[in-house]
Scaffold this motif. Sequence first.
Motif, PDB file in Angstrom:
ATOM      1  N   GLN A   1       0.831  -1.206   0.000  1.00  0.00           N
ATOM      2  CA  GLN A   1       0.000   0.000   0.000  1.00  0.00           C
ATOM      3  C   GLN A   1       0.866   1.257   0.000  1.00  0.00           C
ATOM      4  O   GLN A   1       0.560   2.230  -0.700  1.00  0.00           O
TER       5      GLN A   1
ATOM      6  N   GLY B   1      -5.030   1.713  -1.246  1.00  0.00           N
ATOM      7  CA  GLY B   1      -5.427   0.760  -0.210  1.00  0.00           C
ATOM      8  C   GLY B   1      -5.169   1.293   1.182  1.00  0.00           C
ATOM      9  O   GLY B   1      -5.479   0.623   2.176  1.00  0.00           O
TER      10      GLY B   1
ATOM     11  N   CYS C   1      -6.735   3.390   2.766  1.00  0.00           N
ATOM     12  CA  CYS C   1      -7.975   3.661   3.490  1.00  0.00           C
ATOM     13  C   CYS C   1      -8.933   2.479   3.505  1.00  0.00           C
ATOM     14  O   CYS C   1     -10.148   2.648   3.701  1.00  0.00           O
ATOM     15  N   LYS C   2      -8.398   1.286   3.290  1.00  0.00           N
ATOM     16  CA  LYS C   2      -9.231   0.103   3.470  1.00  0.00           C
ATOM     17  C   LYS C   2      -9.712   0.022   4.911  1.00  0.00           C
ATOM     18  O   LYS C   2      -9.043   0.480   5.840  1.00  0.00           O
ATOM     19  N   TRP C   3     -10.868  -0.609   5.099  1.00  0.00           N
ATOM     20  CA  TRP C   3     -11.465  -0.675   6.433  1.00  0.00           C
ATOM     21  C   TRP C   3     -10.525  -1.337   7.442  1.00  0.00           C
ATOM     22  O   TRP C   3     -10.400  -0.887   8.577  1.00  0.00           O
ATOM     23  N   THR C   4      -9.814  -2.387   7.006  1.00  0.00           N
ATOM     24  CA  THR C   4      -8.906  -3.083   7.915  1.00  0.00           C
ATOM     25  C   THR C   4      -7.749  -2.183   8.366  1.00  0.00           C
ATOM     26  O   THR C   4      -7.291  -2.280   9.503  1.00  0.00           O
ATOM     27  N   ARG C   5      -7.267  -1.298   7.469  1.00  0.00           N
ATOM     28  CA  ARG C   5      -6.210  -0.366   7.852  1.00  0.00           C
ATOM     29  C   ARG C   5      -6.717   0.657   8.856  1.00  0.00           C
ATOM     30  O   ARG C   5      -6.012   1.028   9.802  1.00  0.00           O
TER      31      ARG C   5
ATOM     32  N   HIS D   1     -14.446   5.233   3.687  1.00  0.00           N
ATOM     33  CA  HIS D   1     -13.339   5.450   2.747  1.00  0.00           C
ATOM     34  C   HIS D   1     -13.119   6.942   2.499  1.00  0.00           C
ATOM     35  O   HIS D   1     -11.983   7.441   2.579  1.00  0.00           O
TER      36      HIS D   1
END
Length: 208
Positions: A106, A143, A145-149, A162
């Motif tokens: 990322q 990536g 700002c993916k939810w997991t990050r 996001h």
Amino acid sequence: MSSAFEKWRQRLSDMTGLGGDQTKLHCQGCEQWKSHLLQYSPSVLFLMKHLKLSGCAVPPENIICAPCDPSAAAASSTPRSGGFSPTSGAILLCAGSFFSRSHMEQTLTHELVHLYDHCLFKVDWGNLRHHACSEIRANSLSGDCKWTREVRRGVVRFSKQHQECVRRRAVLSVTSNAACPNKEAAERAVNEVWDSCFADTRPFDEIY
């Protein structure tokens, strides 16, 4: 190869040799992950291809694994994992700062988006609107700002997660620009370019 790049690489090389065995291990691990991503990462390969097609090919040696300044990381609310030098065209990966290969992917994708913008759109990095646009795009497409990050950062949202992440991180980056007087100026710059830059996914067809 530009003299500016050579000077930047030499400075980072000097830093790399000063951290003892732990730093060398971090740099070796960084190089291994970098090599893997340059061979197998869909987002990295896609951006490298389009940079080459645009006349801005990126040699692997222009992507540098080196320790980053720990005092700068401590002073920031967002620990640094990479950077892009508009002067040299080089990308820095902060050895020892990655919690996974996906995190490095990322980060590298983020910096390659900056390089793509710099190459194609002639970004003036002292212009806050220009900087804000590239940060919006890099945070949205990489990536980051993916939810997991976001969960890992301790930020949990279920509505427009996001967009809120992209906006927040873009403001933080623009605030750190030497030409930015305060956070309010960064927020204005991000707001002014938001609609067009968030919608611009080039060279991707959609958000990665």
